[in-house]
Each structure stands twice: as structure tokens, then as C-alpha cells.
Design an enzyme around this catalytic site. Structure first.
Site, PDB file in Angstrom:
ATOM      1  N   ILE A 143       0.830  -1.210   0.000  1.00 62.62           N
ATOM      2  CA  ILE A 143       0.000   0.000   0.000  1.00 62.62           C
ATOM      3  C   ILE A 143       0.866   1.263   0.000  1.00 62.62           C
ATOM      4  CG2 ILE A 143      -1.619   1.325   1.423  1.00 62.62           C
ATOM      5  CD1 ILE A 143      -2.766  -1.436   2.335  1.00 62.62           C
TER       6      ILE A 143
ATOM      7  N   ASP B 211      11.509   3.465   4.665  1.00 59.72           N
ATOM      8  CA  ASP B 211      11.288   2.052   4.984  1.00 59.72           C
ATOM      9  C   ASP B 211      12.548   1.450   5.603  1.00 59.72           C
ATOM     10  OD1 ASP B 211       8.891   0.030   3.734  1.00 59.72           O
ATOM     11  OD2 ASP B 211      10.687  -0.988   4.503  1.00 59.72           O
TER      12      ASP B 211
ATOM     13  N   VAL C 240      11.047   2.656  12.202  1.00 65.46           N
ATOM     14  CA  VAL C 240      10.129   3.560  12.911  1.00 65.46           C
ATOM     15  C   VAL C 240      10.059   3.282  14.405  1.00 65.46           C
ATOM     16  CG1 VAL C 240       8.677   4.110  10.899  1.00 65.46           C
ATOM     17  CG2 VAL C 240       8.069   2.168  12.373  1.00 65.46           C
TER      18      VAL C 240
ATOM     19  N   TYR D 100      -1.880  -7.878  16.323  1.00 66.10           N
ATOM     20  CA  TYR D 100      -2.108  -6.950  15.210  1.00 66.10           C
ATOM     21  C   TYR D 100      -3.374  -6.114  15.447  1.00 66.10           C
ATOM     22  CZ  TYR D 100      -2.925  -5.245  10.465  1.00 66.10           C
ATOM     23  OH  TYR D 100      -3.152  -4.445   9.370  1.00 66.10           O
TER      24      TYR D 100
HETATM   25  N1  LIG Z   1      -3.067  -5.121   2.895  1.00 69.19           N
HETATM   26  C1  LIG Z   1      -4.170  -5.174   3.630  1.00 69.19           C
HETATM   27  O1  LIG Z   1      -5.061  -6.019   3.427  1.00 69.19           O
HETATM   28  C2  LIG Z   1      -4.356  -4.196   4.773  1.00 69.19           C
HETATM   29  C3  LIG Z   1      -5.641  -4.045   5.323  1.00 69.19           C
HETATM   30  C4  LIG Z   1      -5.829  -3.138   6.354  1.00 69.19           C
HETATM   31  C5  LIG Z   1      -4.770  -2.380   6.809  1.00 69.19           C
HETATM   32  N2  LIG Z   1      -3.520  -2.559   6.270  1.00 69.19           N
HETATM   33  C6  LIG Z   1      -2.430  -1.704   6.785  1.00 69.19           C
HETATM   34  O2  LIG Z   1      -1.912  -0.967   5.691  1.00 69.19           O
HETATM   35  C7  LIG Z   1      -0.524  -0.758   5.881  1.00 69.19           C
HETATM   36  C8  LIG Z   1       0.244  -1.290   4.690  1.00 69.19           C
HETATM   37  O3  LIG Z   1      -0.118  -2.627   4.446  1.00 69.19           O
HETATM   38  P1  LIG Z   1       0.676  -3.518   3.393  1.00 69.19           P
HETATM   39  O4  LIG Z   1      -0.230  -4.624   3.001  1.00 69.19           O
HETATM   40  O5  LIG Z   1       1.269  -2.673   2.352  1.00 69.19           O
HETATM   41  O6  LIG Z   1       1.843  -4.082   4.370  1.00 69.19           O
HETATM   42  P2  LIG Z   1       3.260  -4.733   4.030  1.00 69.19           P
HETATM   43  O7  LIG Z   1       3.586  -5.650   5.143  1.00 69.19           O
HETATM   44  O8  LIG Z   1       3.263  -5.270   2.628  1.00 69.19           O
HETATM   45  O9  LIG Z   1       4.266  -3.488   4.044  1.00 69.19           O
HETATM   46  C9  LIG Z   1       4.698  -2.930   5.257  1.00 69.19           C
HETATM   47  C10 LIG Z   1       5.968  -2.139   5.011  1.00 69.19           C
HETATM   48  O10 LIG Z   1       6.398  -1.646   6.287  1.00 69.19           O
HETATM   49  C11 LIG Z   1       7.814  -1.810   6.375  1.00 69.19           C
HETATM   50  N3  LIG Z   1       8.214  -1.890   7.782  1.00 69.19           N
HETATM   51  C12 LIG Z   1       7.995  -2.910   8.653  1.00 69.19           C
HETATM   52  N4  LIG Z   1       8.577  -2.638   9.825  1.00 69.19           N
HETATM   53  C13 LIG Z   1       9.156  -1.418   9.709  1.00 69.19           C
HETATM   54  C14 LIG Z   1       9.901  -0.583  10.589  1.00 69.19           C
HETATM   55  N5  LIG Z   1      10.194  -0.980  11.836  1.00 69.19           N
HETATM   56  N6  LIG Z   1      10.340   0.611  10.139  1.00 69.19           N
HETATM   57  C15 LIG Z   1      10.090   1.009   8.864  1.00 69.19           C
HETATM   58  N7  LIG Z   1       9.391   0.261   7.975  1.00 69.19           N
HETATM   59  C16 LIG Z   1       8.930  -0.931   8.400  1.00 69.19           C
HETATM   60  C17 LIG Z   1       8.088  -3.100   5.624  1.00 69.19           C
HETATM   61  O11 LIG Z   1       9.460  -3.191   5.230  1.00 69.19           O
HETATM   62  C18 LIG Z   1       7.116  -2.984   4.453  1.00 69.19           C
HETATM   63  O12 LIG Z   1       7.724  -2.329   3.358  1.00 69.19           O
HETATM   64  C19 LIG Z   1      -0.155  -1.434   7.183  1.00 69.19           C
HETATM   65  O13 LIG Z   1      -0.207  -0.486   8.212  1.00 69.19           O
HETATM   66  C20 LIG Z   1      -1.257  -2.461   7.355  1.00 69.19           C
HETATM   67  O14 LIG Z   1      -1.435  -2.771   8.715  1.00 69.19           O
HETATM   68  C21 LIG Z   1      -3.300  -3.435   5.256  1.00 69.19           C
END
Ligand SMILES: NC(=O)c1ccc[n+]([C@@H]2O[C@H](COP(=O)([O-])OP(=O)(O)OC[C@H]3O[C@@H](n4cnc5c(N)ncnc54)[C@H](O)[C@@H]3O)[C@@H](O)[C@H]2O)c1
Length: 274
Positions: A38, A57, A84, A178
Site C-alpha cells: 500500500i 522504509d 520507525v 495486530y
Molecule cells: N493489505 C491489507 O489487506 C491491509 C488491510 C488493512 C490495513 N492494512 C495496513 O496498511 C498498511 C500497509 O499494508 P501492506 O499490506 O502494504 O503491508 P506490508 O507488510 O506489505 O508493508 C509494510 C511495510 O512496512 C515496512 N516496515 C515494517 N517494519 C518497519 C519498521 N520498523 N520501520 C520502517 N518500515 C517498516 C516493511 O518493510 C514494508 O515495506 C499497514 O499499516 C497495514 O497494517 C493493510
């Protein structure tokens, strides 16, 4: 890294007020966790609309690859490595952005332990994992707000957008770390909005539904689960990352100046707020 000189602030851009209020052009948008999924899509979309996307990231190589995609498409942005959950790392990220851009208009707290999370019964989640999820998903968002707030206050303008999840309202089982972390962001949004509203800074939260991204996940729902969820939405199709663009752009602009402390579901009508 190349230094980018932003020639003017959006406030004095000369664009007619009505158009200006809805534009993200020249906005400096800091998106955490933007190396994939996302965050990556948001960084690409903001840049495509004329914003300056900061792709922050833990995975710097992937963040740089996203910036290359942005540059290849004619947009602007740069990558910064950040953990982060580490205050020093967050401070350094914000200093880098301030050095390069001179301001941070928008912070999107998107970084999360998500794709790699392990599901399991609540009483069997290893304490280390519980603490790590809260440290990244909750403390990480807090640290980023803490680091950008002074700069936004000085500018008299700021947009903070937290990313929660529809799992909060659905209360998905075997996912307590989560779901708890994503619930905390809603309370954080409400309370921060109170403290920052007088400074021209809004704090809102977006609650996405289940989104298929390019990333293979350990917790990937099966096709059947996805189809069942989609069939229960008012708009009965699978959600894609670009479905978030409209609400994110709106919350990032002056057009949303009087909207703060809100959590907005973007899930095709799967859940309803009241
Ligand atoms: N994909 C879904 O279905 C969904 C649904 C609801 C909410 N979300 C939320 O949307 C957001 C993005 O989701 P996504 O599917 O792209 O997730 P993802 O896991 O594919 O991507 C998460 C990103 O965060 C980075 N990350 C993890 N730990 C980190 C840290 N300590 N410091 C910096 N970066 C860090 C990872 O390297 C990764 O690039 C998240 O907050 C997730 O909880 C996703």
C-alpha cells in the site's frame, strides 16, 4: 542523494484557491513503510499527482526501487532508511527530509508489521512477538508524529494520517497483537487531534479493508475468504491499493482542514460506522 529545491510553498503557489485546496501538488509527503504494498502505491500516486514522495522504509533497497519507479514516471521523491520503532532512526529520517525539502506537509503512518506477521491463538503469541508488533505499529507511529510535529507546528500546517485496519471492527481471531495495535491507532488519532488542532495540524485515520497487493503474505487470506468478504461489501469487488488514493489525497490537502480526529473506513462498505 540529490538535493531538491522546492520553489514555493503550496500556500503561495498562485493557483486559484478552490483548485489549490484539493491539490497535492508540491506537498512533501512522508510515507513510512513505502517500499512495498500500500505504501509503495501511495508514494507512486502522490508523486504522479505532483507531490514530493519520501519513501521511508526499513528495507532501503526496495525503497530505492520505488523511487526509481517514481523518477521513471517523471515524478519526484527520494528514499530514506528508517526503523520507525527506533527514536534515533526516526529523528534522523525527519532531519534528512527537512534538510532536503525544508518542510513536511503530510505524514502517513503506514509502516507496520503486517505481511510477515504470524497468526496464532492469543495465549500462545510469544511475548517477544507481541512486544515487537506494538513497538513497530503503535510506538513507531507515535515516534514519527513526535518527530514531525514541531516542524508542522512551525509551518502552521500539517496532515497526519494513521493507517488502521478493518480487522479492528471485525475482531479477527488469532490476530490479537495486530488487531490490538491497529485499535490503538484509533485512540491515538482522537487524542492527538485534540492536541494539534490549534496548530493547523489535522490527525485522521483510515481503516482499509482487505487489500490484495503485490506482496505474498504469510497470512494471505484464501481466494474463498476474499470472495466471501467482497460479497458482503456494498461494492462487491476485491479492494486494490488505488482504492485508498481518493481518501488519502483528500486528507492530505487543505480541503480537509475542518476534519480531524476521524477514522474513515475505506472498505467498499464492508463495515459501517454506526
Ligand atoms: N493489505 C491489507 O489487506 C491491509 C488491510 C488493512 C490495513 N492494512 C495496513 O496498511 C498498511 C500497509 O499494508 P501492506 O499490506 O502494504 O503491508 P506490508 O507488510 O506489505 O508493508 C509494510 C511495510 O512496512 C515496512 N516496515 C515494517 N517494519 C518497519 C519498521 N520498523 N520501520 C520502517 N518500515 C517498516 C516493511 O518493510 C514494508 O515495506 C499497514 O499499516 C497495514 O497494517 C493493510
Amino acid at each position: 542523494m540529490t538535493t531538491t529545491t522546492l520553489t514555493h510553498t503550496p500556500q503561495d503557489s498562485g493557483v486559484p484557491a478552490s483548485a489549490r485546496d484539493l491539490s497535492v501538488q508540491e506537498r512533501v509527503v512522508l510515507i513510512t513503510g513505502a517500499a512495498q504494498g500500500i505504501g509503495r502505491e501511495l508514494a507512486r500516486q502522490f508523486a504522479a499527482a505532483g507531490a514530493f514522495s519520501v519513501v521511508a522504509d526499513l528495507n532501503f533497497d526496495k525503497a530505492q526501487a520505488v523511487v526509481k519507479e517514481i523518477h521513471d514516471a517523471g515524478g519526484t521523491g527520494f528514499a530514506v532508511k528508517v526503523d520507525v520503532s527506533d527514536e534515533t532512526s526516526v529523528t534522523s529520517m525527519v532531519e534528512t527530509v527537512m534538510e532536503k525539502c525544508g518542510r513536511i506537509d503530510v505524514l502517513i503512518n503506514n509502516a507496520s508489521i503486517f505481511a510477515t506477521i504470524e497468526k496464532g491463538p492469543f495465549d500462545q503469541i510469544p511475548m517477544e512477538q507481541w512486544e515487537q508488533v506494538l513497538k513497530v505499529n503503535v510506538t513507531g507511529s507515535y515516534l514519527c508524529v513526535r518527530a514531525v510535529a514541531a516542524h508542522m507546528r512551525a509551518a502552521g500546517f500539517g496532515r497526519i494520517i494513521n493507517i488502521s485496519s478493518d480487522s479492528v471492527t471485525r475482531g479477527i481471531g488469532n490476530y490479537l497483537h495486530y488487531v490490538t495495535s491497529k485499535s490503538a491507532l484509533i485512540g491515538m488519532t482522537n487524542a492527538l487531534a485534540r492536541e494539534l488542532g490549534g496548530d493547523g495540524i489535522t490527525v485522521n485515520c483510515v481503516r482499509p479493508g482487505m487489500i490484495a497487493t503485490e506482496v505474498e503474505r504469510t497470512v494471505n487470506p484464501t481466494i474463498e475468504v476474499r470472495e466471501r468478504a467482497a460479497s458482503q461489501q456494498c461494492i462487491p469487488r476485491g479492494m486494490v491499493p488505488t482504492d485508498l488514493v481518493g481518501i488519502m489525497f483528500f486528507l492530505a490537502t487543505p480541503a480537509s482542514a475542518f476534519i480531524t480526529g476521524q477514522t474513515i473506513a475505506c472498505d467498499g462498505g464492508y463495515t459501517h460506522s454506526s
